[in-house]
Design a protein around this motif. Structure first.
Motif, short mmCIF file in Angstrom:
data_model
loop_
_atom_site.label_atom_id
_atom_site.label_comp_id
_atom_site.label_asym_id
_atom_site.label_seq_id
_atom_site.Cartn_x
_atom_site.Cartn_y
_atom_site.Cartn_z
N MET A 1 4.03 9.65 -7.40
CA MET A 1 4.85 10.22 -8.40
C MET A 1 4.04 10.23 -10.02
SD MET A 1 8.01 7.76 -7.12
CE MET A 1 8.99 7.64 -8.37
N ALA A 2 3.79 10.10 -9.89
CA ALA A 2 2.79 9.60 -11.44
C ALA A 2 1.97 10.93 -11.40
CB ALA A 2 1.76 8.45 -11.81
N ALA A 3 2.00 11.21 -10.49
CA ALA A 3 0.32 12.57 -10.17
C ALA A 3 1.20 13.87 -10.31
CB ALA A 3 -0.08 12.78 -9.56
N TRP A 4 2.44 13.48 -9.52
CA TRP A 4 4.06 14.87 -10.01
C TRP A 4 4.20 15.27 -11.20
CZ3 TRP A 4 9.31 14.59 -10.50
CH2 TRP A 4 9.52 16.03 -10.90
N ARG A 5 4.68 13.90 -11.58
CA ARG A 5 4.80 14.29 -13.42
C ARG A 5 3.75 14.60 -13.90
NH1 ARG A 5 8.52 9.02 -14.97
NH2 ARG A 5 10.48 9.82 -14.31
N TRP A 6 2.92 14.08 -14.15
CA TRP A 6 1.70 14.55 -15.05
C TRP A 6 1.36 16.42 -14.75
CZ3 TRP A 6 -3.72 16.06 -13.99
CH2 TRP A 6 -3.96 16.81 -14.69
N GLY B 1 1.17 -1.30 -0.15
CA GLY B 1 -0.25 -0.12 0.38
C GLY B 1 0.80 1.45 0.08
N VAL B 2 1.69 0.87 0.50
CA VAL B 2 2.60 2.53 0.61
C VAL B 2 3.70 2.64 -0.18
CG1 VAL B 2 4.84 3.09 2.31
CG2 VAL B 2 3.11 2.59 3.32
N LEU B 3 4.08 1.59 -1.54
CA LEU B 3 5.09 1.08 -2.27
C LEU B 3 3.75 2.03 -3.92
CD1 LEU B 3 7.54 1.04 -3.31
CD2 LEU B 3 6.58 -1.49 -4.16
N ILE B 4 2.51 1.99 -3.09
CA ILE B 4 1.43 1.86 -4.63
C ILE B 4 0.75 3.48 -4.18
CG2 ILE B 4 -0.78 1.93 -5.13
CD1 ILE B 4 -0.33 -0.86 -4.98
N SER B 5 1.35 3.82 -3.27
CA SER B 5 0.79 5.27 -3.06
C SER B 5 2.14 6.60 -3.47
CB SER B 5 0.77 5.56 -1.45
OG SER B 5 -0.53 4.47 -1.30
N ILE B 6 3.33 6.13 -2.73
CA ILE B 6 4.04 6.70 -3.06
C ILE B 6 4.47 6.81 -4.94
CG2 ILE B 6 6.91 6.81 -3.68
CD1 ILE B 6 6.99 4.95 -0.89
N LEU B 7 4.29 4.97 -6.54
CA LEU B 7 4.10 6.22 -7.33
C LEU B 7 2.52 6.36 -7.69
CD1 LEU B 7 5.35 1.51 -8.34
CD2 LEU B 7 6.65 3.56 -7.89
N ALA B 8 1.94 6.39 -7.01
CA ALA B 8 0.53 7.00 -8.07
C ALA B 8 0.99 8.77 -6.91
CB ALA B 8 -0.68 7.02 -6.51
#
Length: 165
Positions: free
Chosen positions: A20-25, A11-18
């Motif tokens: 990062m993806a939102a920040w890039r977008w 859950g923590v890993l998925i939150s971090i990846l999400a």
């Protein structure tokens, strides 16, 4: 239990990846909202970090690429893959292009960059500052001369007097 820890870590890993993806977008979207001259001026400001005689070649590569990308985005010309001579020749062949009056300024800038990039010329700091000023001046001059067919006049704000050279 070990499964609870695995689920929590996932859950923590998925939150971090999400995140990062939102920040890039958001970052990519914010960059897309900038006009070509704004991107070029920002990139030229960042290129100042390379402005010293030891990194003159790298500085010239960076600024030359910034100006070529700006020309491609702003004037819809294929500039980055042409040699300086080919590019300047193409400018002469396009009399309706707004770059024609600034051909000499652009030619001097690109030729100085080529001397550092390919002939190994060593520039001193005042020379690099003059090159940088001419690049900024070129972007500012061409940013203010827009036509209605080129860009939407309502979408392009006028340059503030404080940013004019």
């Amino acid at each position: 239990t070990p499964w609870a820890w695995v689920v929590a870590a996932a859950g923590v890993l998925i939150s971090i990846l999400a995140g990062m993806a939102a920040w890039r977008w958001l970052r990519r979207r914010r960059l897309a909202d900038l006009l070509p001259y704004q991107v070029a001026l920002r990139d030229l400001d960042h290129a100042r970090n390379l402005m010293n005689p030891e990194h003159a070649r790298e500085y010239c590569f960076a600024t030359s690429e910034i100006i070529r990308r700006y020309i491609e985005a702003r004037f819809h010309m294929r500039a980055p893959r042409l040699t300086t001579e080919e590019f300047l020749r193409e400018l002469v062949e396009l009399p309706e292009c707004m770059l024609a009056p600034r051909r000499e300024l652009l030619a001097q800038f690109l030729q100085h960059c080529d001397l550092a990039k390919f002939a190994g010329w060593r520039y001193q700091l005042p020379d690099l500052e003059d090159m940088h000023d001419s690049a900024v001046q070129f972007v500012q001059q061409t940013a203010t001369n827009t036509s209605a067919a080129d860009e939407n006049p309502e979408a392009q704000p006028a340059l503030e007097p404080a940013t004019m050279a």
